[in-house]
Design a protein around this motif. Structure first.
Motif, PDB file in Angstrom:
ATOM      1  N   TRP A  78       0.824  -1.211   0.000  1.00 48.76           N
ATOM      2  CA  TRP A  78       0.000   0.000   0.000  1.00 48.76           C
ATOM      3  C   TRP A  78       0.857   1.260   0.000  1.00 48.76           C
ATOM      4  CZ3 TRP A  78      -4.911   0.234  -1.332  1.00 48.76           C
ATOM      5  CH2 TRP A  78      -5.699  -0.912  -1.207  1.00 48.76           C
ATOM      6  N   GLU A  79       1.934   1.238   0.755  1.00 47.73           N
ATOM      7  CA  GLU A  79       2.772   2.441   0.845  1.00 47.73           C
ATOM      8  C   GLU A  79       3.437   2.741  -0.505  1.00 47.73           C
ATOM      9  OE1 GLU A  79       6.139   2.019   3.438  1.00 47.73           O
ATOM     10  OE2 GLU A  79       6.994   3.957   2.849  1.00 47.73           O
ATOM     11  N   ASN A  80       4.107   1.740  -1.074  1.00 52.31           N
ATOM     12  CA  ASN A  80       4.941   2.000  -2.250  1.00 52.31           C
ATOM     13  C   ASN A  80       4.276   1.679  -3.575  1.00 52.31           C
ATOM     14  OD1 ASN A  80       7.185   2.958  -0.832  1.00 52.31           O
ATOM     15  ND2 ASN A  80       7.835   0.870  -0.356  1.00 52.31           N
ATOM     16  N   MET A  81       3.678   0.496  -3.657  1.00 48.27           N
ATOM     17  CA  MET A  81       3.194   0.053  -4.961  1.00 48.27           C
ATOM     18  C   MET A  81       1.870   0.706  -5.304  1.00 48.27           C
ATOM     19  SD  MET A  81       4.627  -3.788  -4.724  1.00 48.27           S
ATOM     20  CE  MET A  81       6.366  -3.955  -4.256  1.00 48.27           C
ATOM     21  N   TYR A 108      13.858   8.116 -13.643  1.00 44.65           N
ATOM     22  CA  TYR A 108      15.173   8.720 -13.875  1.00 44.65           C
ATOM     23  C   TYR A 108      15.568   8.723 -15.357  1.00 44.65           C
ATOM     24  CZ  TYR A 108      16.075   9.451  -8.959  1.00 44.65           C
ATOM     25  OH  TYR A 108      16.029   9.922  -7.677  1.00 44.65           O
ATOM     26  N   LYS A 109      14.618   8.329 -16.197  1.00 48.99           N
ATOM     27  CA  LYS A 109      14.880   8.316 -17.643  1.00 48.99           C
ATOM     28  C   LYS A 109      16.201   7.635 -17.962  1.00 48.99           C
ATOM     29  CE  LYS A 109      12.118  12.539 -18.382  1.00 48.99           C
ATOM     30  NZ  LYS A 109      11.979  13.209 -17.060  1.00 48.99           N
ATOM     31  N   LEU A 110      16.362   6.413 -17.436  1.00 48.14           N
ATOM     32  CA  LEU A 110      17.658   5.714 -17.589  1.00 48.14           C
ATOM     33  C   LEU A 110      17.812   5.182 -19.020  1.00 48.14           C
ATOM     34  CD1 LEU A 110      17.624   3.762 -14.218  1.00 48.14           C
ATOM     35  CD2 LEU A 110      18.702   5.961 -14.729  1.00 48.14           C
ATOM     36  N   TYR A 149      10.461 -10.535  -9.326  1.00 52.25           N
ATOM     37  CA  TYR A 149       9.334  -9.623  -9.546  1.00 52.25           C
ATOM     38  C   TYR A 149       9.589  -8.256  -8.932  1.00 52.25           C
ATOM     39  CZ  TYR A 149       7.079 -13.906 -11.002  1.00 52.25           C
ATOM     40  OH  TYR A 149       6.787 -15.061 -11.646  1.00 52.25           O
ATOM     41  N   LEU A 150      10.193  -8.273  -7.747  1.00 51.88           N
ATOM     42  CA  LEU A 150      10.500  -6.999  -7.100  1.00 51.88           C
ATOM     43  C   LEU A 150      11.491  -6.215  -7.951  1.00 51.88           C
ATOM     44  CD1 LEU A 150      10.420  -4.978  -4.748  1.00 51.88           C
ATOM     45  CD2 LEU A 150      12.169  -6.341  -3.595  1.00 51.88           C
ATOM     46  N   VAL A 179      13.108  -1.835 -11.460  1.00 56.44           N
ATOM     47  CA  VAL A 179      13.832  -1.394 -12.653  1.00 56.44           C
ATOM     48  C   VAL A 179      12.886  -0.626 -13.583  1.00 56.44           C
ATOM     49  CG1 VAL A 179      14.947  -2.195 -14.777  1.00 56.44           C
ATOM     50  CG2 VAL A 179      15.628  -3.162 -12.553  1.00 56.44           C
ATOM     51  N   LYS A 180      11.702  -1.156 -13.760  1.00 50.23           N
ATOM     52  CA  LYS A 180      10.753  -0.505 -14.657  1.00 50.23           C
ATOM     53  C   LYS A 180      10.353   0.880 -14.118  1.00 50.23           C
ATOM     54  CE  LYS A 180       6.272  -1.194 -16.833  1.00 50.23           C
ATOM     55  NZ  LYS A 180       4.963  -1.812 -16.572  1.00 50.23           N
ATOM     56  N   LYS A 181       9.999   0.921 -12.835  1.00 54.86           N
ATOM     57  CA  LYS A 181       9.535   2.172 -12.241  1.00 54.86           C
ATOM     58  C   LYS A 181      10.623   3.240 -12.282  1.00 54.86           C
ATOM     59  CE  LYS A 181       7.680   4.015  -7.833  1.00 54.86           C
ATOM     60  NZ  LYS A 181       7.111   3.673  -6.520  1.00 54.86           N
ATOM     61  N   TYR A 182      11.832   2.861 -11.879  1.00 57.10           N
ATOM     62  CA  TYR A 182      12.874   3.882 -11.734  1.00 57.10           C
ATOM     63  C   TYR A 182      13.585   4.198 -13.051  1.00 57.10           C
ATOM     64  CZ  TYR A 182      11.600   4.063  -6.951  1.00 57.10           C
ATOM     65  OH  TYR A 182      10.851   4.261  -5.822  1.00 57.10           O
ATOM     66  N   THR A 183      13.502   3.287 -14.005  1.00 60.53           N
ATOM     67  CA  THR A 183      13.993   3.611 -15.341  1.00 60.53           C
ATOM     68  C   THR A 183      13.164   4.764 -15.905  1.00 60.53           C
ATOM     69  OG1 THR A 183      14.749   1.360 -15.736  1.00 60.53           O
ATOM     70  CG2 THR A 183      14.317   2.712 -17.686  1.00 60.53           C
TER      71      THR A 183
END
Lengths: 506, 506
Positions: free
Chosen positions: B306-309, B504-506, B491-492, B497-501
């Motif tokens: 609930w907090e993060n996802m 941060y436009k990686l 999965y984590l 990776v997907k979220k932060y890519t």
């Protein structure tokens, strides 16, 4: 003291400590239930309370307790005990006997009956239907008579046995004399007030007072009079109350009516009066059965003293009025302190005890006392209560409630099985006036201190003379030691006549 | 089932109900202590808690319990029991054995030691003096080894015995493989983020946010996600926590930092995640030892989900951002929802675990896991902890704490004697990602629902698949039933990776 006795005393003290721990835990569970605990958890909570109460009861009536009491109440042994242990033994013995003399099934039946009766009473009150409640009340009275049989009487009046539950040592003889004084002089005073053309203007008390601002001002006043917020807290609940877990944690609650200023603040001061009593009990009494007020009447004397004799006094407001005007500038800008003082002391015969003023309050209590005494001694029948209630209201207060909802059905006490409790409300006022009379003689510059907001000498006096003792002294012992005489209603009437003669320019 | 067995089962259920009642009462007493209970009452309260805890412990380890377990754990009898009673018996047996295998004096010594150690730790942390704490920690580790001896091991790794206390069935083998995945991919991700020129602007998160307004908005969000305020309440405390008395009364607490928005709201959502788990446990489990989350890891999966996802996701804020701007118009007027979303998900290697972001968090946990495993298996000595801590911080996070206060002394867990607890924090994240992955496949329009603020289908899914079972299913059973596989950290990492890519436009 023999080593063996020393060990037994230590064991006894640990045993009563355990019982006191259950009581403290139960008090927290109850407090929590009444201060916004979530609705959906209530059923489970009730079961938890049931389980822990049963454990506590088991300990208090156990074979172990019986053995302690047998051993320690032997008169030579009792004399050799230190005072706190001795008084604890006597207190446990009293409770043990009371519990043991009633057969468990009888008590169980009574618990079920009063639990049903409270529900029925609520509905009856709502529907203005006394007949609905009558059979329950009849059964409850019958139980009281049974209990009196089990517990025994002093041979003078059966009602004395019930009085002793709430005000140890109090008797019908004493109360009859107290209420005779109150009745005669109060009825006279109320009549004079009714005829006075000098009625206070109270219109400004029903302006809009936001709850948050009332709360802030109440907290300010409580800190000023000396309720210790580091040994307590204030929350909101449907009905205001005070509860003590231990002298370091005595909590009060309140509720706010945003359109009536003459309510929450004085209720807060009232509860704080109860609370300061408990906060000042000698810490040496912690975890004994003595760590509590000595009686309902003495307890009420503390709340009523602070509420009325301090909180509704002119010196108090002379000192505090600037702060009040700062807190509520639009509401009180053009109101003088004298007008404010007169307004918060308005006297009006009314139907509901809990909303009544300082003067008529005792007449409400007296009606209940007379009825209880009559019911227990067989001179009044439950079926006649609505008629009797209304007759006495007319006789003493000059008003007749239009419905039983506003009359005989207004209080929960009888539905809950409490008989002998009501008189302690008036005893509180009587004691308070006696104590205040002595304080005026013993505390230098008593009125000036109140006006200056310096309540430390008053608090110290109350602590030294009353609070510290907890249940170590009986109400009678306290009253006699402080005043040099017995319970005496004259001081209350003198105080009321003087105060209200000035207010109503009689 | 024979009549005799039926009676015994009933007696057993009543017996565990009594134990559960003590636990509920104790939970209320603890909650109260941590939510603004008055300071001066704390000593007496601690004694009450001590007394009731001792009573609870006596029951759980009593001859009566022994007799129940002897009788009901016979395998034919066990098979004939209804599922809830059977599982209750097994749970009681586990606790009974654990308690009985350690000699009472040994346990008593340990309680005294950890109580002292917590005080010493506090001072050591304040003074940045690890040497002061070292001898206590050495003794605590020695106790852990003694406990492991008493409890026995699975023959594979001694640390498994401790893991089982918090995450039944979890092993070093599994954790090593989980952390290997996390380590490799997280270190890579953190490095990429560090090199990204596209850092979010977070300046608006440290404007002034009055506590009252933060509280109002937090309550609004909690109601929206489905925390049931009729079965709970929110108070303030020094450290946020969630506590369950029963499914109808699950409370959370929070604290507000008026100069950091990225704090209280997400902490509230986190605690509400824990709370919704407890609120949704099957009421049939009330007053059994099963009326609780099944493990620390599964519990944490609910709070972190609930907090993060949900709470830190873009769809959530797309739906909620208008309300946020209404609540804090001056603070967020010229901030786009995308900027806000990027700001609340800022990644920065830092020293303190509890303040760390979603990406680096597991690296903090991993360091603690590796150290605990080493201490228990004798490959790491307490004296070397400051050095080892800092080396690993440098290796995994690229930063070295300038003091032990900001390093090895930061957490209370070891001083309190909790070993095996830390890994459950990362397991929570791992499980949460596995569950979210399945939800996305099983719940129609998953992201749209979050954006619309319609959380009912998600809540229902969690309730049906996880919450309702309480302790009726083990963590492994839950994970396998839901995902069709075991614990899997991929999965984590895919999620992160997907979220932060994107962020941060990686």
């Amino acid at each position: 003291m023999s080593t063996n006795l020393e060990t037994r005393v230590k064991d006894f003290r640990n045993f009563v400590k355990k019982i006191a721990s259950y009581n403290q835990a139960l008090a927290v569970l109850h407090w929590d239930m009444r201060t916004q605990a979530p609705r959906k958890g209530m059923d489970a909570r009730s079961e938890v309370i049931g389980t822990l109460s049963a454990e506590q009861f088991k300990l208090a009536t156990s074979k172990e307790m019986e053995a302690f009491l047998e051993e320690l109440t032997d008169s030579a042994t009792l004399d050799s005990l230190d005072p706190i242990t001795r008084q604890s033994v006597l207190e446990c013995k009293k409770e043990y006997d009371r519990n043991k003399q009633i057969p468990a099934e009888t008590y169980q039946e009574f618990v079920v009956l009063t639990s049903q009766a409270e529900t029925v009473w609520e509905e009856a009150r709502e529907k203005n239907d006394f007949a609905m409640f009558q059979p329950y009340l009849e059964k409850i009275v019958a139980f009281q008579l049974k209990f009196i049989e089990y517990w025994g009487t002093d041979g003078k009046n059966k009602y004395n046995t019930l009085l002793d539950l709430y005000e140890p040592g109090m008797t019908v003889d004493q109360l009859d004399s107290i209420f005779a004084t109150l009745r005669e002089k109060t009825v006279e005073l109320v009549a004079a007030i009714a005829q006075s053309p000098n009625k206070p203007d109270t219109s400004f008390l029903t302006k809009y007072f936001p709850a948050g601002e009332q709360e802030a001002f109440s907290r300010f006043v409580l800190e000023r009079i000396g309720y210790d917020f580091q040994a307590g807290r204030m929350d909101r609940s449907v009905h205001p109350f005070c509860t003590s877990f231990n002298p370091g944690d005595v909590r009060i609650t309140t509720r706010f009516d945003e359109h009536d200023f003459n309510n929450a603040l004085f209720s807060c001061i009232h509860e704080a009066g109860h609370a300061m009593y408990e906060q000042n009990v000698d810490p040496a009494l912690l975890f004994t059965p003595l760590c509590d007020g000595t009686s309902m009447g003495i307890h009420e004397s503390q709340s009523r003293y602070w509420e009325n004799m301090v909180g509704r006094s002119l010196p108090f407001w002379k000192g505090m009025y600037g702060e009040l005007q700062k807190a509520f500038p639009t509401q009180f800008a053009d109101v003088s302190v004298e007008s404010f003082y007169r307004a918060i002391n308005q006297v009006t015969p009314s139907f509901i005890r809990t909303e009544s003023d300082e003067v008529t309050y005792n007449l409400h209590v007296m009606i209940r006392y007379e009825i209880e005494k009559g019911l227990i001694n067989g001179t009044i029948q439950v079926a006649d209560l609505p008629r009797i209630w209304n007759e006495r209201m007319e006789e003493y207060l000059g008003v007749v409630p239009p419905t039983d909802t506003l009359g005989v059905l207004q209080d929960v006490h009888w539905a809950g099985g409490s008989f002998g409790y009501f008189p302690t409300y008036s005893l509180g006022n009587v004691y308070a006036a006696q104590f205040a009379h002595v304080m005026q003689q013993e505390i230098n510059g008593y009125e000036e201190l109140i006006e200056k907001g310096d309540f430390a000498p008053i608090r110290e006096w109350l602590k030294v003379k009353i609070h510290q003792y907890g249940k170590m002294k009986s109400p009678r012992e306290l009253v006699e030691a402080i005043t040099g005489e017995g319970t005496n209603a004259t001081y209350l009437m003198d105080y009321l006549v003087k105060k209200y003669t000035a207010i109503y320019k009689l």
